[in-house]
Design a protein around this motif. Structure first.
Motif, PDB file in Angstrom:
ATOM      1  N   TRP A 260     -25.443  21.850   1.239  1.00 11.15           N
ATOM      2  CA  TRP A 260     -25.320  20.614   1.928  1.00 11.15           C
ATOM      3  C   TRP A 260     -26.601  19.805   1.488  1.00 11.15           C
ATOM      4  CZ3 TRP A 260     -21.145  20.688   3.277  1.00 11.15           C
ATOM      5  CH2 TRP A 260     -20.005  21.321   4.066  1.00 11.15           C
ATOM      6  N   TRP A 261     -27.558  20.439   1.174  1.00 13.56           N
ATOM      7  CA  TRP A 261     -28.851  19.854   0.543  1.00 13.56           C
ATOM      8  C   TRP A 261     -28.605  19.164  -0.565  1.00 13.56           C
ATOM      9  CZ3 TRP A 261     -32.740  17.219   1.989  1.00 13.56           C
ATOM     10  CH2 TRP A 261     -33.759  17.208   1.322  1.00 13.56           C
ATOM     11  N   TYR A 262     -27.646  19.735  -1.609  1.00  9.36           N
ATOM     12  CA  TYR A 262     -27.371  19.512  -3.019  1.00  9.36           C
ATOM     13  C   TYR A 262     -26.575  18.220  -2.653  1.00  9.36           C
ATOM     14  CZ  TYR A 262     -25.451  19.070  -7.316  1.00  9.36           C
ATOM     15  OH  TYR A 262     -24.839  18.545  -8.772  1.00  9.36           O
ATOM     16  N   LEU A 263     -25.545  17.969  -1.713  1.00  8.60           N
ATOM     17  CA  LEU A 263     -24.729  17.008  -1.520  1.00  8.60           C
ATOM     18  C   LEU A 263     -25.535  15.878  -1.135  1.00  8.60           C
ATOM     19  CD1 LEU A 263     -21.260  17.054   0.673  1.00  8.60           C
ATOM     20  CD2 LEU A 263     -23.001  15.297   1.166  1.00  8.60           C
ATOM     21  N   CYS A 264     -26.516  16.007  -0.038  1.00 11.82           N
ATOM     22  CA  CYS A 264     -27.287  14.797   0.312  1.00 11.82           C
ATOM     23  C   CYS A 264     -28.173  14.145  -0.894  1.00 11.82           C
ATOM     24  CB  CYS A 264     -28.216  15.411   1.475  1.00 11.82           C
ATOM     25  SG  CYS A 264     -27.135  15.746   3.011  1.00 11.82           S
ATOM     26  N   ARG A 265     -28.681  14.967  -1.685  1.00 13.80           N
ATOM     27  CA  ARG A 265     -29.543  14.560  -2.747  1.00 13.80           C
ATOM     28  C   ARG A 265     -28.796  14.065  -4.071  1.00 13.80           C
ATOM     29  NH1 ARG A 265     -34.853  18.078  -3.767  1.00 13.80           N
ATOM     30  NH2 ARG A 265     -35.279  16.229  -4.910  1.00 13.80           N
ATOM     31  N   LYS A 266     -27.550  14.646  -4.364  1.00 17.62           N
ATOM     32  CA  LYS A 266     -26.817  14.419  -5.607  1.00 17.62           C
ATOM     33  C   LYS A 266     -25.479  13.997  -5.253  1.00 17.62           C
ATOM     34  CE  LYS A 266     -29.851  16.496  -7.972  1.00 17.62           C
ATOM     35  NZ  LYS A 266     -30.614  15.970  -9.235  1.00 17.62           N
ATOM     36  N   ILE A 267     -25.421  12.913  -4.055  1.00 20.05           N
ATOM     37  CA  ILE A 267     -24.099  12.572  -3.893  1.00 20.05           C
ATOM     38  C   ILE A 267     -23.698  11.337  -4.899  1.00 20.05           C
ATOM     39  CG2 ILE A 267     -24.751  10.579  -2.512  1.00 20.05           C
ATOM     40  CD1 ILE A 267     -21.448  12.302  -2.010  1.00 20.05           C
ATOM     41  N   ASP A 268     -24.530  10.793  -5.450  1.00 22.23           N
ATOM     42  CA  ASP A 268     -24.301   9.762  -6.514  1.00 22.23           C
ATOM     43  C   ASP A 268     -23.844  10.324  -7.979  1.00 22.23           C
ATOM     44  OD1 ASP A 268     -25.341   7.471  -5.288  1.00 22.23           O
ATOM     45  OD2 ASP A 268     -27.311   8.158  -5.660  1.00 22.23           O
ATOM     46  N   THR A 269     -23.805  11.720  -8.025  1.00 22.44           N
ATOM     47  CA  THR A 269     -23.236  12.453  -9.128  1.00 22.44           C
ATOM     48  C   THR A 269     -21.758  12.651  -9.086  1.00 22.44           C
ATOM     49  OG1 THR A 269     -23.682  14.819  -8.503  1.00 22.44           O
ATOM     50  CG2 THR A 269     -25.339  13.503  -9.632  1.00 22.44           C
ATOM     51  N   TYR A 270     -21.287  12.531  -7.831  1.00 21.83           N
ATOM     52  CA  TYR A 270     -19.976  12.830  -7.433  1.00 21.83           C
ATOM     53  C   TYR A 270     -19.003  11.549  -8.088  1.00 21.83           C
ATOM     54  CZ  TYR A 270     -15.448  12.569  -5.371  1.00 21.83           C
ATOM     55  OH  TYR A 270     -13.758  12.328  -5.094  1.00 21.83           O
ATOM     56  N   GLN A 271     -17.747  12.102  -8.993  1.00 25.51           N
ATOM     57  CA  GLN A 271     -16.683  11.255  -9.546  1.00 25.51           C
ATOM     58  C   GLN A 271     -15.669  11.282  -8.952  1.00 25.51           C
ATOM     59  OE1 GLN A 271     -17.857   9.210 -11.926  1.00 25.51           O
ATOM     60  NE2 GLN A 271     -20.017   9.909 -11.947  1.00 25.51           N
ATOM     61  N   PRO A 272     -15.146  10.204  -8.486  1.00 25.91           N
ATOM     62  CA  PRO A 272     -13.782  10.254  -7.718  1.00 25.91           C
ATOM     63  C   PRO A 272     -12.653  10.676  -8.632  1.00 25.91           C
ATOM     64  CG  PRO A 272     -14.357   7.999  -8.373  1.00 25.91           C
ATOM     65  CD  PRO A 272     -15.531   8.599  -8.689  1.00 25.91           C
ATOM     66  N   ARG A 273     -12.717  11.393  -9.727  1.00 27.81           N
ATOM     67  CA  ARG A 273     -11.694  11.722 -10.482  1.00 27.81           C
ATOM     68  C   ARG A 273     -10.911  12.964  -9.808  1.00 27.81           C
ATOM     69  NH1 ARG A 273     -15.415  10.862 -14.864  1.00 27.81           N
ATOM     70  NH2 ARG A 273     -16.032  13.072 -14.659  1.00 27.81           N
ATOM     71  N   GLY A 274     -11.875  13.714  -9.011  1.00 30.98           N
ATOM     72  CA  GLY A 274     -11.132  14.832  -8.390  1.00 30.98           C
ATOM     73  C   GLY A 274     -11.611  15.091  -6.821  1.00 30.98           C
ATOM     74  N   PRO A 275     -10.948  15.777  -5.972  1.00 31.24           N
ATOM     75  CA  PRO A 275     -11.120  15.528  -4.774  1.00 31.24           C
ATOM     76  C   PRO A 275     -12.623  16.202  -4.354  1.00 31.24           C
ATOM     77  CG  PRO A 275      -9.239  16.955  -5.342  1.00 31.24           C
ATOM     78  CD  PRO A 275      -9.877  16.799  -6.534  1.00 31.24           C
TER      79      PRO A 275
END
Length: 218
Positions: free
Chosen positions: A62-77
């Motif tokens: 969860w901590w990673y998600l909050c800090r690294k959400i900008d690294t998520y690419q919408p190519r996958g779920p």
């Protein structure tokens, strides 16, 4: 893409549109985490690790998600991305809790094979964690950080099997100068379990040290 995944992706992209310290981003991330938790699609693979190791890995996810959400690419779920992060956090957490090839459950009683002595005290590995000096967390800002708990991280980290005995509740009771026995009772434990509460508190303070530092810097 099903409706749930579409909603998760919308929240992830919405969070990316707002600045890292904005209220809008925090709200989007909080909702995203809540929906993932309720989805039933979060990986429960524990790689033969104790529950608290899985819980620790999940908190780091969860901590990673909050800090690294900008690294998520919408190519996958989104859920696939989170489960991939969780997989590696589980591996890392297991390594930290492994000693000479054996995984220790911190809430498990110390058995007679440790040191060749029979344990009659009922002490757990968690109780043997070295304690720092009994000094309160610094400044009113730390209290504010714990009270806000905007991402629900403090409330979700708890003593194994006791969600009510979570770090947020325990820390606020401690800052109100409640005794460890009073705190144990307040979070649904027995008075004699005060040492477990105390150990959990200090271990959690260390775990969230970077979170506090970042909050103070902001």
């Amino acid at each position: 893409m099903d409706a749930l995944e579409e909603r998760l992706q919308q929240l992830a992209l919405k969070a990316q549109k707002h600045s890292p310290k904005s209220c809008d981003r925090r709200l989007a991330l909080t909702r995203l985490i809540q929906m993932i938790q309720a989805s039933g699609k979060l990986s429960r693979r524990r790689y033969d690790t104790p529950q608290e190791v899985y819980d620790e890995a999940l908190q780091e996810t969860w901590w990673y998600l909050c800090r690294k959400i900008d690294t998520y690419q919408p190519r996958g779920p989104v859920i696939n991305w989170i489960n991939s992060v969780l997989k590696w956090r589980l591996i890392d957490a297991k390594k930290r809790h492994t000693k000479q090839g054996r995984v220790y459950s911190l809430d498990a009683p110390i058995n007679s094979s440790d040191g060749g002595k029979v344990n009659q005290s009922g002490m757990t590995y968690l109780d043997t964690v070295a304690q720092p000096e009994d000094t309160p967390l610094p400044s009113q800002l730390i209290r504010q950080c714990i009270e806000e708990d905007s991402d629900g991280l403090f409330a979700s980290k708890h003593v194994k099997g006791h969600p009510k005995a979570n770090f947020r509740t325990i820390a606020l009771l401690y800052l109100d100068r409640k005794s460890w026995k009073e705190t144990a009772v307040a979070v649904g434990l027995k008075p004699k379990q005060w040492s477990t509460v105390q150990s959990f508190y200090w271990r959690s303070c260390k775990y969230f040290a970077d979170t506090f530092k970042e909050y103070l810097q902001e």
